[in-house]
Design a protein around this motif. Structure first.
Motif, PDB file in Angstrom:
ATOM      1  N   HIS A  75      -4.553  45.145  62.717  1.00 50.65           N
ATOM      2  CA  HIS A  75      -4.467  45.417  61.285  1.00 50.65           C
ATOM      3  C   HIS A  75      -3.976  44.198  60.505  1.00 50.65           C
ATOM      4  CE1 HIS A  75      -5.184  49.819  61.344  1.00 50.65           C
ATOM      5  NE2 HIS A  75      -4.728  49.702  62.582  1.00 50.65           N
ATOM      6  N   ASN A  96     -15.586  46.047  61.866  1.00 50.42           N
ATOM      7  CA  ASN A  96     -15.504  47.504  61.816  1.00 50.42           C
ATOM      8  C   ASN A  96     -15.676  48.020  60.403  1.00 50.42           C
ATOM      9  OD1 ASN A  96     -14.531  50.147  63.262  1.00 50.42           O
ATOM     10  ND2 ASN A  96     -13.301  50.030  61.412  1.00 50.42           N
ATOM     11  N   LEU A 100     -10.184  48.233  57.986  1.00 48.67           N
ATOM     12  CA  LEU A 100      -9.412  47.929  59.193  1.00 48.67           C
ATOM     13  C   LEU A 100      -8.934  46.493  59.213  1.00 48.67           C
ATOM     14  CD1 LEU A 100      -8.456  48.904  62.036  1.00 48.67           C
ATOM     15  CD2 LEU A 100     -10.529  47.821  62.925  1.00 48.67           C
ATOM     16  N   HIS A 139     -10.364  54.243  62.113  1.00 49.77           N
ATOM     17  CA  HIS A 139     -10.430  54.308  63.574  1.00 49.77           C
ATOM     18  C   HIS A 139     -11.564  55.201  64.073  1.00 49.77           C
ATOM     19  CE1 HIS A 139      -6.205  53.336  62.497  1.00 49.77           C
ATOM     20  NE2 HIS A 139      -6.323  52.469  63.489  1.00 49.77           N
ATOM     21  N   ALA A 207      -4.226  57.279  64.289  1.00 49.18           N
ATOM     22  CA  ALA A 207      -5.476  56.662  64.733  1.00 49.18           C
ATOM     23  C   ALA A 207      -6.401  57.624  65.457  1.00 49.18           C
ATOM     24  CB  ALA A 207      -5.154  55.474  65.650  1.00 49.18           C
ATOM     25  N   GLU A 254       0.756  54.232  70.609  1.00 48.81           N
ATOM     26  CA  GLU A 254      -0.318  53.303  70.924  1.00 48.81           C
ATOM     27  C   GLU A 254       0.240  52.050  71.601  1.00 48.81           C
ATOM     28  OE1 GLU A 254      -1.087  56.303  68.642  1.00 48.81           O
ATOM     29  OE2 GLU A 254      -0.006  54.715  67.622  1.00 48.81           O
ATOM     30  N   VAL A 279      -6.000  52.149  71.532  1.00 55.38           N
ATOM     31  CA  VAL A 279      -6.838  52.374  70.356  1.00 55.38           C
ATOM     32  C   VAL A 279      -7.437  51.067  69.858  1.00 55.38           C
ATOM     33  CG1 VAL A 279      -6.927  53.234  67.982  1.00 55.38           C
ATOM     34  CG2 VAL A 279      -5.456  54.363  69.643  1.00 55.38           C
ATOM     35  N   ASP A 280      -6.565  50.182  69.381  1.00 56.36           N
ATOM     36  CA  ASP A 280      -7.015  48.994  68.661  1.00 56.36           C
ATOM     37  C   ASP A 280      -7.420  47.847  69.565  1.00 56.36           C
ATOM     38  OD1 ASP A 280      -6.496  50.308  66.310  1.00 56.36           O
ATOM     39  OD2 ASP A 280      -4.546  49.373  65.971  1.00 56.36           O
TER      40      ASP A 280
END
Length: 312
Positions: A75, A96, A100, A139, A207, A254, A279-280
């Motif tokens: 982020h 994305n 984001l 997300h 997310a 996360e 997630v990221d």
């Protein structure tokens, strides 16, 4: 069809920086084989999940790099000069979108590279609290349904870049999309049998809205989007109240953020802290989630085991 637009509008200072680094790279590479000798188009993805998808669809016809490294928080990532050099040399940039990569457009606005936003066409969910309330939740890839849309957009962008590879990209995308659909079915089987009293997913960042929607899970979180204001007393108190009121058996965080606030929630409610979710970012090769498919599978196992105490 994903957006194709010019990217990376450079200021005079940025141009000078790019030129200096390009000269340095050229000097260091004299007499050596470098990645620039690779004749294949360079596809640059903003983070590792999109890069993995692009490799699956692109196969051997393209070389794919991620701006952010495995394990990075995306982020508020701060690009380094080497990122700008790679951006200037890319043939296609995949982002994305949905807000984001807040850092991306601050640093790169225009270049000769094509670009495509891989979330185009996804049914967007809004962020429901905080500074970014009512903006799109970015997300979307956490939903296998949306993940298939990402693959289709990547396929279309690669065909536009390299029309001669149409058959390859189409076949790869079809194969990969079917694998993602199968993971989605496995996820529903893994989590669909959870009792109603255990169907609450409590995480650090919000997310998992898309995955929660797909699987019929109630969602709660400490903060809606990773930012400087993470784990405030109010956020912690609200999450503690939710966990207590709903007798939530486990909470999660996360992998790319500090989990101390969520561990406090677990300690004060008696809920289990059930381990990190991804997630990221993917992990390094050999880690728990070296691919997008493994990221989805890993998270499903951790969530299901956490909410059932490992007894299913």
């Amino acid at each position: 069809m994903p957006n194709s637009r010019p990217l990376l509008r450079r200021s005079p200072v940025l141009v000078a920086v790019l030129a200096a680094f390009a000269l340095l790279a050229g000097a260091c590479g004299q007499g050596q084989d470098t990645v620039d000798d690779d004749p294949r188009p360079l596809v640059l993805a903003t983070f590792t999940v999109i890069a993995d998808m692009a490799r699956e669809v692109g196969g051997d016809r393209v070389r794919v790099e991620s701006i952010t490294r495995p394990g990075a928080e995306i982020h508020d990532y701060d690009p380094v000069p080497g990122d700008l050099v790679r951006g200037a040399g890319a043939d296609l940039v995949l982002d994305n979108g949905l807000g984001l990569e807040r850092w991306f457009e601050r640093f790169v606005d225009r270049s000769e590279a094509r670009s495509a936003t891989v979330s185009d066409g996804v049914e967007v969910l809004p962020i429901v609290a905080g500074e970014y309330r009512d903006r799109p939740n970015p997300h979307a890839w956490m939903s296998p349904v949306a993940g298939v849309r990402y693959v289709e957009n990547i396929r279309d962008a690669l065909i536009e870049l390299d029309p001669g590879g149409r058959d390859v990209y189409t076949a790869n995308a079809e194969r990969y999309a079917e694998q993602i659909r199968q993971v989605g079915e496995d996820l529903r089987a893994e989590l669909g049998a959870l009792p109603e009293t255990q169907r609450a997913l409590v995480t650090c960042e919000g997310a998992f809205s898309y995955l929660a929607r797909d699987l019929g899970l109630q969602e709660a979180y400490l903060w809606p989007v990773n930012s400087d204001a993470e784990g405030t007393p109010e956020q912690i108190a609200n999450t503690i109240a939710f966990v207590r009121d709903n007798a939530v058996p486990a909470v999660f965080c996360e992998s790319t953020v500090n989990d101390s606030a969520q561990r406090q929630v677990a300690a004060e409610t008696g809920a289990r802290f059930a381990g990190p979710l991804y997630v990221d970012s993917l992990s390094e090769e050999g880690g728990p989630v070296p691919s997008y498919l493994e990221l989805l599978r890993h998270d499903a196992r951790v969530i299901a085991d956490g909410l059932t105490g490992g007894v299913r």
